[in-house]
Design an enzyme around this catalytic site. Structure first.
Site, mmCIF file in Angstrom:
data_model
loop_
_atom_site.group_PDB
_atom_site.id
_atom_site.type_symbol
_atom_site.label_atom_id
_atom_site.label_comp_id
_atom_site.label_asym_id
_atom_site.label_seq_id
_atom_site.Cartn_x
_atom_site.Cartn_y
_atom_site.Cartn_z
ATOM 1 N N LYS A 121 0.827 -1.225 0.000
ATOM 2 C CA LYS A 121 0.000 0.000 0.000
ATOM 3 C C LYS A 121 0.853 1.264 0.000
ATOM 4 O O LYS A 121 0.646 2.165 -0.808
ATOM 5 C CB LYS A 121 -0.916 0.023 1.236
ATOM 6 N N THR A 122 1.769 1.334 0.947
ATOM 7 C CA THR A 122 2.522 2.578 1.117
ATOM 8 C C THR A 122 3.373 2.889 -0.102
ATOM 9 O O THR A 122 3.384 4.024 -0.602
ATOM 10 C CB THR A 122 3.412 2.486 2.371
ATOM 11 N N GLU A 165 -3.524 6.384 1.128
ATOM 12 C CA GLU A 165 -3.349 4.991 1.509
ATOM 13 C C GLU A 165 -4.538 4.620 2.387
ATOM 14 O O GLU A 165 -4.797 5.270 3.403
ATOM 15 C CB GLU A 165 -2.038 4.807 2.272
#
Length: 484
Positions: A121-122, A165
């Site tokens: 995700k990040t 995010e």
């Protein structure tokens, strides 16, 4: 922010990655912001410089009085219900919002791109943000890690796009309504919240319903969970953009044709739909990062950005703090730090590290959460076996209380390497010396986990460099500094 309930805001645990991002955007939009945290940090100091009033050293209901007038109180899932400030806020009848609700309010009126998934995700959110910035779109963004170049994980942009995010760990991503939803993969995790793999996977199905009419899903179809979501989205009439090594190559999809390690990065060959091939020189290592770049590329295209400029932006991506972050060099040994705390993330990070390591690969892993350690200790052991030497710390419990019989020893015992190459070191303070004794010139040491293992890097460098200065942290290719 007049006319909203976010004109005066108090954030409990303001120094955390997610909370500090909300605070930065609030401050940039003219809100009065206060907060509290256990200790001072670089993040806390930066927020103070922007005008936030922050109390450190513990939580107290009196901290709610730092602003002129009653604030809206923002909390994350990490804040326990008996937190003194949260208790005081309820007693006084103050509005209490979850971080995700505050972030959703900040997204109002903007085109939203949300990135979620079990892993990646990040990095994917960061890549998309950097690529859009390169296109001159100046998006607002909220990321669970600091961009290496910008030094921040949040920004109030002048453009009409908001990139976020979206954290699935507590189901809070279901508060967002994205125009573009990126799902990197769906594997089992966060059973402490969801209770079962089916409930966890079901949350992503619910997330599809949050996509606004006319919006799109971008997902990796190499992952069975991603392919399942793609089929569910298409059945619901949602436009789907697939990426991966097995992407079908139809209009709007991205196919990874090849990934070749080059230096500390990689050369990516890809095809968009059935059209032209493109070559992307990506500065960060690992095929998993190449796949993240494809996700960011498709999301950027969905948001209307030009392909060529998106690719140029991705080529300039310099990484995210705590994602294979170079910490320094001493004694002929390079030291990196990584946030990986799920078996898939650990395996991906170590695979990428192996591609750029000149000598042996030594990992110091700190398990995160007792529930995750109990559920996945065997999978962690298998992933850690990708290293040559494994040091396992004790569990970083975070929001959880200890469980009888659950410790880092469970992970160490599950590593299928000869016993002399696996080291369980329960005392945190002993780890730097252990790593320094294991490492030899040419080796790579990587500290790994979501807890306080991240601060070990400088101490490891000190142990390695007795009698010499560590190499500069900003230059992975820097030669060793000679001993004085």
């Amino acid at each position: 922010m007049r006319g909203t309930d976010l004109e005066r805001v108090h954030l409990i645990g303001i120094g955390g990655a997610g909370m500090s991002g909300v605070a930065r955007i609030l401050l940039a939009r003219g809100a009065a912001v206060s907060g509290s945290d256990a200790k001072d940090s670089r993040t806390v100091l930066a927020l103070r410089a922007q005008g936030a009033r922050i109390a450190v050293g513990g939580h107290d209901g009196a901290h709610l009085e730092q602003l002129d007038g009653p604030p809206t109180v923002v909390v994350s899932s990490a804040i326990r219900k008996d937190n003194p400030e949260l208790v005081a806020a309820h007693e006084r009848g103050l509005t209490v919002l979850h971080r995700s609700d505050a972030l959703a309010a900040l997204m109002s009126g903007r085109r939203v791109a949300c990135v979620t998934g079990t892993a990646g995700k990040t990095s994917t959110t960061s890549m998309l943000t950097v690529a859009l910035q390169h296109c001159g779109l100046d998006p607002s963004f909220a990321i669970g890690g600091d961009l290496t170049a910008a030094g921040s994980g949040a920004h109030h942009g002048t453009g009409d796009i908001f990139v976020a995010e979206a954290d699935e760990s507590d189901g809070s991503f279901l508060r967002f309504s994205p125009e573009v939803a990126v799902v990197t993969n769906v594997e089992v995790d966060h059973l402490d919240h969801f209770g079962s793999p089916a409930e966890y996977a079901g949350a992503f199905t619910k997330f599809l319903a949050r996509i606004v009419p006319g919006g799109a899903l971008v997902t990796c179809v190499d992952d069975p969970g991603g392919e399942r979501l793609a089929a569910e989205a298409e059945a619901a009439g949602i436009r789907v953009r697939r990426y991966g090594r097995t992407a079908p190559g139809s209009s709007g999809d991205a196919l990874l044709l090849d990934h070749e390690p080059v230096g500390t990065g990689g050369r990516v060959r890809l095809r968009l739909g059935s059209g032209d091939e493109h070559v992307l020189e990506l500065p960060v290592p690992g095929e998993h990062m190449a796949l993240n770049a494809l996700a960011a590329l498709l999301a950027g295209i969905e948001l209307g950005a030009p392909v060529a400029e998106l690719l140029d932006g991705l080529a300039g991506f310099s990484g995210v703090r705590r994602r294979f972050e170079f910490k320094g060099r001493a004694g002929g040994v390079v030291v990196y730090d990584d946030y990986a705390h799920h078996p898939t993330k650990v395996a991906a990070a170590l695979t990428a590290a192996r591609q750029v390591a000149e000598g042996r690969l030594i990992v110091a892993f700190q398990p995160h959460l007792y529930s995750r350690t109990r559920a996945f200790h065997r999978e962690f052991g298998a992933a850690l076996a990708l290293a040559d030497e494994v040091v396992v710390l004790d569990v970083f419990g975070a929001r959880e209380d200890p469980e009888p019989g659950v410790s880092g020893a469970l992970v160490a015992e599950s590593v299928p390497l000869p016993a002399e190459r696996v080291h369980y070191v329960p005392r945190w303070s002993d780890v730097p010396e252990v790593l320094a004794k294991l490492a030899e010139p040419g080796d790579m040491v990587i500290t790994m986990g979501a807890g306080d293992v991240t601060v070990l890097g400088p101490e490891v460098l000190t142990e390695l460099g007795r009698g010499e200065e560590p190499g500069p942290a900003e230059d992975p290719a820097a030669p060793e500094t000679p001993a004085p």
